[in-house]
Design an enzyme around this catalytic site. Structure first.
Site, mmCIF file in Angstrom:
data_model
loop_
_atom_site.group_PDB
_atom_site.id
_atom_site.type_symbol
_atom_site.label_atom_id
_atom_site.label_comp_id
_atom_site.label_asym_id
_atom_site.label_seq_id
_atom_site.Cartn_x
_atom_site.Cartn_y
_atom_site.Cartn_z
ATOM 1 N N GLU A 1 -6.736 4.464 7.785
ATOM 2 C CA GLU A 1 -6.569 5.904 7.511
ATOM 3 C C GLU A 1 -7.838 6.467 6.871
ATOM 4 O O GLU A 1 -8.192 7.621 7.102
ATOM 5 C CB GLU A 1 -5.327 6.128 6.628
ATOM 6 C CG GLU A 1 -4.056 5.915 7.450
ATOM 7 C CD GLU A 1 -2.866 5.388 6.674
ATOM 8 O OE1 GLU A 1 -2.850 5.497 5.441
ATOM 9 O OE2 GLU A 1 -1.941 4.855 7.325
ATOM 10 N N SER B 1 3.704 -2.134 10.317
ATOM 11 C CA SER B 1 5.161 -2.104 10.499
ATOM 12 C C SER B 1 5.842 -3.420 10.127
ATOM 13 O O SER B 1 6.800 -3.843 10.798
ATOM 14 C CB SER B 1 5.508 -1.682 11.932
ATOM 15 O OG SER B 1 5.006 -0.376 12.194
ATOM 16 N N HIS C 1 -9.349 0.923 4.813
ATOM 17 C CA HIS C 1 -8.062 1.115 5.500
ATOM 18 C C HIS C 1 -8.281 2.028 6.706
ATOM 19 O O HIS C 1 -9.109 2.942 6.659
ATOM 20 C CB HIS C 1 -7.040 1.719 4.531
ATOM 21 C CG HIS C 1 -5.657 1.709 5.091
ATOM 22 N ND1 HIS C 1 -5.226 2.658 5.986
ATOM 23 C CD2 HIS C 1 -4.631 0.848 4.907
ATOM 24 C CE1 HIS C 1 -3.964 2.380 6.323
ATOM 25 N NE2 HIS C 1 -3.583 1.290 5.688
ATOM 26 N N GLY D 1 2.583 2.176 10.652
ATOM 27 C CA GLY D 1 3.484 3.305 10.460
ATOM 28 C C GLY D 1 4.200 3.749 11.717
ATOM 29 O O GLY D 1 4.799 4.824 11.749
ATOM 30 N N GLU E 1 -5.042 -5.196 10.706
ATOM 31 C CA GLU E 1 -4.060 -4.136 10.901
ATOM 32 C C GLU E 1 -4.363 -3.382 12.195
ATOM 33 O O GLU E 1 -5.184 -2.445 12.191
ATOM 34 C CB GLU E 1 -4.112 -3.154 9.732
ATOM 35 C CG GLU E 1 -3.843 -3.781 8.387
ATOM 36 C CD GLU E 1 -3.277 -2.770 7.414
ATOM 37 O OE1 GLU E 1 -2.171 -2.996 6.919
ATOM 38 O OE2 GLU E 1 -3.938 -1.752 7.167
ATOM 39 N N GLY F 1 2.882 -1.169 4.258
ATOM 40 C CA GLY F 1 2.861 0.247 3.925
ATOM 41 C C GLY F 1 4.259 0.746 3.615
ATOM 42 O O GLY F 1 4.786 0.552 2.517
ATOM 43 N N GLY F 2 4.890 1.361 4.602
ATOM 44 C CA GLY F 2 6.193 2.012 4.416
ATOM 45 C C GLY F 2 7.227 1.175 3.682
ATOM 46 O O GLY F 2 7.900 1.663 2.758
ATOM 47 N N ASN G 1 0.862 -1.180 0.000
ATOM 48 C CA ASN G 1 0.000 0.000 0.000
ATOM 49 C C ASN G 1 0.899 1.231 0.000
ATOM 50 O O ASN G 1 1.493 1.566 1.018
ATOM 51 C CB ASN G 1 -0.884 -0.031 1.256
ATOM 52 C CG ASN G 1 -1.667 1.250 1.445
ATOM 53 O OD1 ASN G 1 -1.830 2.041 0.505
ATOM 54 N ND2 ASN G 1 -2.167 1.472 2.655
ATOM 55 N N TRP G 2 0.987 1.866 -1.147
ATOM 56 C CA TRP G 2 1.897 3.017 -1.268
ATOM 57 C C TRP G 2 1.351 4.269 -0.608
ATOM 58 O O TRP G 2 2.044 5.271 -0.496
ATOM 59 C CB TRP G 2 2.172 3.312 -2.743
ATOM 60 C CG TRP G 2 2.966 2.265 -3.455
ATOM 61 C CD1 TRP G 2 3.265 0.990 -3.034
ATOM 62 C CD2 TRP G 2 3.572 2.402 -4.744
ATOM 63 N NE1 TRP G 2 4.004 0.339 -3.980
ATOM 64 C CE2 TRP G 2 4.211 1.179 -5.046
ATOM 65 C CE3 TRP G 2 3.630 3.425 -5.693
ATOM 66 C CZ2 TRP G 2 4.907 0.956 -6.234
ATOM 67 C CZ3 TRP G 2 4.320 3.224 -6.870
ATOM 68 C CH2 TRP G 2 4.963 1.996 -7.137
ATOM 69 N N LYS G 3 0.102 4.242 -0.204
ATOM 70 C CA LYS G 3 -0.562 5.422 0.376
ATOM 71 C C LYS G 3 -0.384 6.628 -0.555
ATOM 72 O O LYS G 3 -0.325 6.449 -1.769
ATOM 73 C CB LYS G 3 -0.029 5.706 1.779
ATOM 74 C CG LYS G 3 0.040 4.451 2.650
ATOM 75 C CD LYS G 3 0.241 4.764 4.086
ATOM 76 C CE LYS G 3 0.535 3.484 4.842
ATOM 77 N NZ LYS G 3 0.254 3.584 6.249
HETATM 78 C C1 PEP Z 1 -0.611 0.033 5.896
HETATM 79 O O1 PEP Z 1 -0.595 1.145 5.398
HETATM 80 O O2 PEP Z 1 -1.549 -0.740 5.631
HETATM 81 C C2 PEP Z 1 0.493 -0.376 6.765
HETATM 82 C C3 PEP Z 1 0.438 -1.528 7.357
HETATM 83 O O3 PEP Z 1 1.517 0.529 6.932
HETATM 84 P P1 PEP Z 1 2.970 0.226 7.587
HETATM 85 O O4 PEP Z 1 3.470 -1.063 6.987
HETATM 86 O O5 PEP Z 1 3.807 1.399 7.178
HETATM 87 O O6 PEP Z 1 2.777 0.111 9.049
#
Ligand code: PEP
Length: 251
Positions: free
Chosen positions: A96, A213, A94, A172, A166, A234-235, A9-11
């Site tokens: 967010e 993470s 998600h 994040g 999640e 994500g990251g 997930n590049w956000k």
């Molecule tokens: C996400 O955006 O779904 C996520 C899990 O982010 P991260 O891996 O950065 O915690």
């Protein structure tokens, strides 16, 4: 046997030019890793680029959101048929989107039904906030999100749904859950809720991912758990070596 699944997930990161660079840098190595479903989810505006670059590969493209209506006066929204021209996957609900854009379980469910109608594989996100975690509400919250979000899809579509557990406090933050703790929630809450909706065989067929993470260094801890089928990343999905390392850990 559930096929492992890893989605990035590049956000709200990467321009179209940067999308081209990032995908070009990871395609060959990612494509070499077999027996795992691999998906990248760039922002809407880069989906066309991702689609063109990945069309002859085994790497799928996903959107990070979509609207449920088919067309009309919904300024700023993107319809399922538009997504379907470029993607086979869509992330729904998600945290967010829930936190910043007021998405409720009822809205997530409408989007899920639209995904089914347009033959998109939905990646439905569930997870408790830090406050809910600290007040021991994880089971109650995640169960409600799963049951309300996944309700009313035809039984033959249900096994196609991918759920991402999640915990919001792990997204994040660099503070991942543990493999064992995530597995307990996935087994005892998420699969149990799915079983109540669609029966035990569907609950065992649906892929459930962990997200929060995940890195190349901790992915194995999650993937070695019996009820965790992969990750929503994500990251680390924005870093070529890290993302490839994560996908490799499914082997
Ligand atoms: C996400 O955006 O779904 C996520 C899990 O982010 P991260 O891996 O950065 O915690």
């Amino acid at each position: 046997m559930r096929k492992p699944f890893v989605a990035g997930n590049w956000k709200m990161n990467k321009t179209i030019a940067e999308t081209r660079d990032l995908i070009s840098a990871m395609t060959e190595k990612l494509n070499e890793i077999k027996n795992v479903e691999k998906v990248v989810c760039p922002p809407f505006i880069s989906l066309q680029t991702a689609h063109e670059l990945l069309r002859n590969t085994e790497i799928g493209v996903g959107a990070q959101n979509m609207f449920w209506e088919e067309k009309g006066a919904f300024t700023g929204e993107v319809a399922p048929a538009m997504i379907k021209e470029l993607c086979d996957y869509v992330i729904l609900g998600h945290s967010e989107r829930r936190a910043y854009f007021g998405e409720t379980d009822a809205l997530v469910n409408k989007k899920l039904l639209a995904a089914q109608k347009f033959d998109l594989t939905p990646i439905v996100c569930v997870g408790e906030t830090l406050e809910q975690y600290e007040s021991n509400q994880t089971s109650q919250v995640v169960s409600a999100q799963t049951k309300l979000g996944l309700a009313d899809v035809p039984a033959d579509f249900a096994p196609r749904i991918v759920v991402a557990y999640e915990p919001v406090w792990a997204i994040g933050t660099g503070k991942a859950s543990t493999g064992e703790a995530a597995n307990v929630v996935i087994k005892d809450v998420i699969r149990k809720s799915i079983a109540e909706l669609y029966g035990e065989s569907t609950a065992q067929a649906i892929r459930v991912l962990y997200g929060g993470s995940v890195t190349g260094a901790n992915a194995k801890e999650f993937f070695s758990q019996p009820d965790i089928d992969g990750a929503l990343v994500g990251g680390a999905s924005l870093k070529v070596d890290d993302f490839i390392q994560i996908v490799k850990q499914t082997q």
